[in-house]
Design an enzyme around this catalytic site. Structure first.
Site, mmCIF file in Angstrom:
data_model
loop_
_atom_site.group_PDB
_atom_site.id
_atom_site.type_symbol
_atom_site.label_atom_id
_atom_site.label_comp_id
_atom_site.label_asym_id
_atom_site.label_seq_id
_atom_site.Cartn_x
_atom_site.Cartn_y
_atom_site.Cartn_z
ATOM 1 N N GLU A 6 0.848 -1.208 0.000
ATOM 2 C CA GLU A 6 0.000 0.000 0.000
ATOM 3 C C GLU A 6 0.876 1.248 0.000
ATOM 4 O O GLU A 6 0.654 2.196 -0.757
ATOM 5 C CB GLU A 6 -0.888 0.041 1.256
ATOM 6 C CG GLU A 6 -2.067 -0.901 1.227
ATOM 7 C CD GLU A 6 -2.827 -0.873 2.548
ATOM 8 O OE1 GLU A 6 -3.641 -1.780 2.747
ATOM 9 O OE2 GLU A 6 -2.586 0.045 3.368
ATOM 10 N N GLY A 35 -27.298 40.631 -2.647
ATOM 11 C CA GLY A 35 -27.302 40.809 -4.086
ATOM 12 C C GLY A 35 -28.551 40.252 -4.732
ATOM 13 O O GLY A 35 -29.474 39.762 -4.082
ATOM 14 N N GLY A 38 -31.157 37.971 -6.840
ATOM 15 C CA GLY A 38 -31.462 36.543 -6.866
ATOM 16 C C GLY A 38 -30.779 35.865 -8.049
ATOM 17 O O GLY A 38 -30.786 36.392 -9.162
ATOM 18 N N GLY A 39 -30.163 34.705 -7.798
ATOM 19 C CA GLY A 39 -29.446 34.011 -8.858
ATOM 20 C C GLY A 39 -28.086 34.595 -9.149
ATOM 21 O O GLY A 39 -27.440 34.233 -10.148
ATOM 22 N N GLY A 84 -25.303 34.321 -7.305
ATOM 23 C CA GLY A 84 -24.165 33.562 -6.804
ATOM 24 C C GLY A 84 -23.916 33.694 -5.321
ATOM 25 O O GLY A 84 -22.854 33.291 -4.828
ATOM 26 N N LYS A 85 -24.885 34.203 -4.569
ATOM 27 C CA LYS A 85 -24.680 34.395 -3.122
ATOM 28 C C LYS A 85 -24.486 33.056 -2.412
ATOM 29 O O LYS A 85 -23.569 32.895 -1.603
ATOM 30 C CB LYS A 85 -25.892 35.117 -2.517
ATOM 31 C CG LYS A 85 -26.157 36.496 -3.091
ATOM 32 C CD LYS A 85 -27.294 37.198 -2.375
ATOM 33 C CE LYS A 85 -28.614 36.474 -2.558
ATOM 34 N NZ LYS A 85 -29.068 36.428 -3.968
ATOM 35 N N THR A 86 -25.336 32.083 -2.717
ATOM 36 C CA THR A 86 -25.241 30.771 -2.068
ATOM 37 C C THR A 86 -23.953 30.054 -2.463
ATOM 38 O O THR A 86 -23.285 29.440 -1.624
ATOM 39 C CB THR A 86 -26.466 29.911 -2.433
ATOM 40 O OG1 THR A 86 -27.654 30.604 -2.033
ATOM 41 C CG2 THR A 86 -26.410 28.563 -1.739
#
Length: 1006
Positions: free
Chosen positions: A85, A209, A211-212, A214-216
């Protein structure tokens, strides 16, 4: 973790260990912590199916892992399987970039590296059995030389250190490999720099910012990178939706479960109290994704006191107000992707998988332009178009511009759905009619419609639905505007007569093709713009006349001579017929009880106004450039609701009706009404009137009623009233007057005085701006009147005939600006007050300046002269000694002046810089006004000679500036802009705009 490992790996960690030494002790404990932390580790007795061949399965598992952890224990080298290994692990390290992390468990690393002790004995034994010892020996040497971990101290603490280090390595690898971070890496680094990871304080950071946008994604990437630095962490997805479905107590329970690594059913008791008591001594990382209500923050992260030292709370939201209300420490406004970033993200999902096909290049640019940098739109469109050929893609994009993709619209529409009814109406009006329009003008219309726009616009801005540009115009993302149009069309996209708002020419034509006599109670707002008279449908005026719910009507270049008899929209609030051909608005009397704004600007055929008794709620009347207007209905003088009246360039107007009841009037503008020779007498108190402009009118006398009834007047503009002979009132009655303009009133000879016979002028003491340019003033006219003007800041005496100014001018304690330009007879400058900031004396051909008196002028920052008879070097030296250069800037323009030493010579100059130039100045901006028309002048800084001088201590009280000190710097030469303004500021450069005062706006980079 918020996101999984890269798709190229099946395992986060491969564990290599000697089972008899550590399987049920150290390795078992280590593996358990891996499971708790969400790290997927390959451990042979846990992952191999019964009957599988161990060797090949283990070798494959090594190749499919990101990190190999080798636990070197006392008997590790006894096992040939372990050494095989190890050899394969080191081979994968060299060939595949496998990360190797050795742990030396109760052995010295030198035993492994030097093959001593039991490791040497084990190798000798394997050699006697004719095994491939050389490759194992090399693997041991290489692994022993790696930086690893030596087990020391309490095992639980040691295991935590190891797992934390592994988490960091995994997070870094995820961030590098995660293709969802296309265009986000720079933003991620910027956000990380604001996290203050070295600080022990509790920090809440908001990511705000569209919606959509890129915050998440950004929050997830940050979570992956830093979560290993905390005692506990959790990423709570979609708080908005989850709280609606399950309630906040369930989310509180989930937070406790994730941070404390408990099963949900193990969390019992008052969850709110548990969060406060269990987290206050823990260093916690918590991400609350998509928050849309203050209660969510209150219940999930109510106070910094809930969390231990060094905790970080990250909130993503579309609503900036929530972050301000919670007083978060940092608000990070996530920017949309630029074109280069957008094209890369689109190519990831679009045809060719990162390899743009040449035929698709133009189409790709169209898609990127349509998406406007919105990551959500790029992903959705890329995935949708990935299996389409060229013609299908073009057709799909054309359709999208009319009917937006539902996935995109529904995501963006979340912000709209959270608005109150009035805010929804406000947003739809801006989306359909006012994008790109000036905010100040539009706000008047929206206010007339009852939308309370001051607070409404702020809400829309905080929710990222609209923006206000630097130029003061409304703007929004293209897709947000399309969403607004989509909402208006609703379930009847092909039936414009059922829409609440109509603005397209094609929709107007379609409506006019129906029964013109049929009443319409759906259309609330209508904008019509026809480029040619022939384009106007013949039935359009009648169709409009039957729109009973119309509240706003705008028709540019209305073609009929009057509105139709049927026009009776009882709910109409705003009527704008700019540049129309109407001769009269309507025939006879018409009652429109809700009309607040009437704008007939540019209606050059208009002869008479309507009867204003039928418009009882009218607040704003705009009749600018109605050049044929001769008759104003006398009811205007009795109108009690009118606030604003503007009649500029009504050149045929000769008479304005008497004013009896206009008690609410605030602004009255009768500028450039050349034939208006007589101004009406006020017959009632005008306590609300603050602005009165007769600029360029033909009036001869300003009546005494102005002084009698307009006691609260703030601004009086009489510029260019070339026939004005007399002002028949006492200025001292205008106690609140701050701005008085008498420029070019060349025939004005009589202004009443108080207790003085020969004085030409006498003014109220609260004046701040006084313009007397071009009034043919001679020495006797202004011998002394300065003492009373203790509040005067701006004085314009340009284009006059005096040769000297009275010494009392120096006693004006607040004077900031004086303009003496084109005073051809002026031979010397007076003593200037110490408060002066700007001196303008261009074109003073008789002026001689010897020893310029600037020693006491500490706030003088701008001098503009055009005379050969001055000491330019002395002026420059004095200005460099003042306070303005220390904290702000200076501007000096001396035309026709040659300064040979340390001034502006023909080819070079030397400038002695202030002591703090290297630490407190962002740079130097130098302009050249070329006299010969050559625009290729180049400024080159050849040498910078630095002389180190004793600096002032940053903590020295002598340089602490109080409010009084700072207020002495004055930059209000231009009412609507600053002389020196930062346009943009980045780490590499600062872009500034500098109005030099010589018809030149310079934009430079420093």
């Amino acid at each position: 973790m918020a996101s999984s490992s890269s798709e190229s790996w099946n395992h986060d960690v491969f564990l290599s260990f000697r089972g008899t030494d550590t399987r049920t002790t150290f390795v078992d404990h280590l593996y358990s912590v891996f499971v708790q932390e969400g790290i997927y580790a390959y451990k042979d007795d846990q992952t191999l199916s019964r009957g599988e061949t161990i060797g090949p399965s283990l070798l494959k598992a090594i190749e499919e892992s990101q990190i190999a952890v080798i636990v070197f224990s006392e008997n590790y080298a006894d096992s040939s399987w372990c050494l095989q290994e190890l050899a394969h692990i080191m081979k994968c390290k060299d060939e595949m970039g496998l990360i190797v992390m050795p742990i030396f468990y109760h052995i010295d690393p030198s035993e492994v590296r030097k093959r001593e002790g039991k490791y040497g004995e084990a190798l000798a034994k394997h050699e006697l059995e004719n095994k491939n010892v050389e490759s194992w020996r090399k693997a041991l040497v290489d692994a022993g030389n790696l930086s690893g971990y030596v087990a020391d101290g309490p095992e639980t603490i040691f295991i935590k250190q190891v797992v934390d280090a592994i988490s960091i390595r995994l997070a870094a690898a995820i961030s590098i490999d995660n293709e969802d971070l296309i265009g986000m890496k720079a933003r991620l680094q910027n956000l990380k720099s604001k996290m203050e990871m070295e600080s022990d304080g509790v920090l809440m950071v908001g990511i705000w910012g569209l919606g959509g946008g890129g915050k998440t994604t950004l929050a997830s990437a940050l979570y992956d990178e830093i979560s290993s630095n905390f005692d506990g962490s959790c990423f709570l997805n979609d708080v908005r939706e989850e709280s609606r479905k399950h309630g906040l107590p369930k989310l509180q329970k989930k937070i406790l479960s994730l941070v404390l690594k408990l099963k949900t059913e193990e969390v019992v008791g008052d969850v709110g109290s548990l969060i406060k008591s269990r987290f206050r001594r823990k260093k916690v990382l918590m991400v609350l994704d998509d928050v849309d209500h203050a209660d969510q923050l209150k219940e999930l992260a109510g106070s910094d006191a809930w969390f231990g030292k060094g905790s970080r709370i990250i909130v993503t939201t579309r609503d900036n107000h929530l972050l301000n209300a919670r007083k978060v420490n940092v608000i990070f406004n996530i920017s949309l992707l630029n074109d280069d970033e957008a094209i890369k993200l689109y190519y990831k999902h679009a045809p060719g998988n990162h390899r743009p096909i040449e035929d698709y290049e133009m189409l790709s640019k169209d898609v990127v332009s349509y998406a406007g940098g919105l990551p959500l739109a790029l992903k959705v469109l890329g995935s949708f178009l990935c299996d389409k050929d060229m013609s299908e893609c073009m057709s799909a994009l054309a359709r999208l511009k009319e009917i937006p993709d539902s996935d995109i619209v529904e995501k963006l529409k979340i912000s709209y759905d959270g608005l109150k009814p009035t805010e929804k109406e406000l947003f739809l009006d801006i989306a359909c009619f006012f994008r790109g329009k000036r905010k100040d003008e539009t706000m008047e219309i929206l206010d007339a419609c009852g939308f309370h726009p001051i607070i409404g616009v702020k809400v829309l801005t905080q929710k990222s639905l609209i923006t206000v540009s630097k130029e003061g115009t409304f703007d929004m993302h293209d897709l947000i505007q399309e969403m607004g149009h989509y909402i208006v069309r609703g379930e009847n996209p092909k039936n414009p007569e059922l829409h609440s708002r109509v603005w397209h020419y094609g929709d107007i034509v379609k409506i006019c093709g129906m029964d013109a006599m049929k009443e319409n109670d759906r259309i609330k707002a209508l904008q019509a713009r026809f480029w040619r008279k022939e384009e106007v449908p013949p039935s359009f005026p009648e169709v409009v006349g039957n729109m009973k719910k119309l509240r706003w009507f705008y028709w540019y270049e209305y073609t009929a001579t009057s509105l139709p008899r049927e026009f009776q929209p009882m709910e109409l609030c705003c009527l704008q017929l700019r540049w129309s051909l109407v001769e009269q608005l309507w025939e006879g009397y018409k009652h429109l009880p809700n009309l607040k704004v009437l704008d007939l600007t540019g209606s050059t055929k208009l002869v008479r106004t309507p009867d204003f008794d039928g418009l009882p709620c009218l607040e704003r009347l705009v009749l600018n450039s109605c050049s044929s207007l001769k008759e104003i209905h006398p009811s205007i003088g009795y109108h009690e609701r009118l606030i604003f009246l503007a009649m500029e360039y009504c050149t045929s107007l000769e008479l304005f009706p008497p004013i009896f009841r206009m008690k609410k009037l605030e602004t009255l503008i009768l500028s450039h009404c050349y034939n208006l020779c007589k101004f009406p007498e006020f017959q009632t108190s005008m306590d609300n009137l603050v602005e009165l402009s007769l600029r360029g009118s033909g009036i001869e006398i300003v009546p005494s009623s102005i002084g009698q009834y307009c006691n609260n007047l703030v601004s009086l503009d009489l510029r260019r009233c070339k026939y004005l002979l007399s002002i028949e009132h006492n200025f001292h009655l205008l106690k609140h007057l701050q701005l008085l303009c008498l420029d070019s009133c060349v025939q004005l000879k009589n202004i009443p005085t108080e207790g003085a016979v020969n004085e030409f002028l006498r003014f109220p003491c609260f004046l701040r701006r006084l313009s007397l340019g071009g009034c043919n003033l001679v020495d006797e006219d202004i011998s002394v009147f300065w003492e009373e003007l203790s509040n005067l800041q701006v004085l314009d005496l340009s284009r006059n005939k005096f040769s000297r100014l009275h010494p009392s001018l120096s006693q004006l304690p607040r004077l900031k600006f004086i303009d003496l330009s084109d005073c051809y007879n002026l031979v010397e400058l007076p003593d200037l007050p110490s408060s002066i900031s700007i001196l303008i004396a261009n074109g003073c051909t008789s002026l001689k300046i010897g020893d310029f008196p600037t020693n006491h002028l500490k706030w003088l920052w701008k001098v503009s002269l055009s005379t050969r008879n001055c000491n330019g070097e002395r002026i420059l030296e004095s200005m460099l000694q003042g306070n303005a250069i220390e904290d702000y800037f200076i501007s000096i323009l001396i035309e026709n002046c040659y300064v040979p030493i340390r001034g502006f010579a023909r080819e070079t100059f030397t400038l002695q810089l202030p002591w703090n130039w290297y630490s407190e100045f962002c740079g130097f901006l130098i302009s050249i006004k070329s006299l010969n028309g050559n625009m290729e002048e180049v400024i080159v800084i050849k040498d910078v000679l630095v002389e180190l001088v004793p600096g002032r201590n940053q903590g020295d009280d002598s340089i602490l500036k109080d409010a009084t000190y700072l207020s002495n710097f004055w930059d209000e030469e231009f009412l609507n802009k600053k002389t020196f303004e930062i346009v943009s500021d980045s780490k590499s450069s600062i872009q500034i705009q500098w109005d030099t005062g010589i018809r030149l706006d310079m934009v430079g980079n420093i």
